[in-house]
Design a protein around this motif. Structure first.
Motif: not given
Length: 152
Positions: A54, A68, A77, A108, A104-106, A101, A73-74
């Protein structure tokens, strides 16, 4: 060897990365294959060295953001059909695999067989770098001019 800037190298070190890092990739291969992604050497090599990191970095405005690199996890989501259907058509290739990701994980992050990294969020698709390491550098050092949008 990688050509990371001092700031990117500091972000990576803070995240737990070191030269020669090796992580088990079995969990990634099993999970991502189940999600419909292809598995190939470029992804295996990248995730063995950078998987589960991370990376926290500073944006141009001074706020914090992340990359991340937990591919499981990616993938969980995002709808893998965006990559395996829409994005493959737009890029003109057929084999891709999720690797993490960003922002902020928006977004991929996914890689092709040659190791090139792309990013996508719904209809937005872009080319980020010719390798996973280059993509980390481009994102964490705010080189937005190097990110090229791929139109519909």
């Amino acid at each position: 060897m990688y050509n990371f800037s001092p700031s990117t190298l500091a972000y990576l070190t803070q995240a737990g990365w070191e030269v020669g890092r090796k992580e088990w990739t079995i969990k990634y291969r099993a999970f991502l294959s189940g999600e419909g992604y292809d598995w190939f050497p470029a992804v295996a090599d990248f995730l063995a060295e950078f998987g589960d990191l991370l990376i926290r970095f500073k944006r141009e405005d001074g706020s914090s953001d992340t990359i991340d690199l937990d591919a499981c996890n990616a993938s969980s989501g995002f709808d893998s059909r965006w990559v395996t259907e829409d994005y493959t058509r737009r890029i003109g290739q057929t084999k891709f695999c999720a690797i993490g990701q960003a922002y902020s994980n928006h977004m991929l992050l996914f890689m092709d067989e040659a190791g090139r990294v792309y990013g996508g969020f719904d209809d937005f698709l872009c080319f980020i770098g010719n390798s996973g390491a280059e993509a980390i550098e481009v994102i964490s050092s705010n080189q937005r001019e190097r990110i090229k949008e791929i139109p519909e």
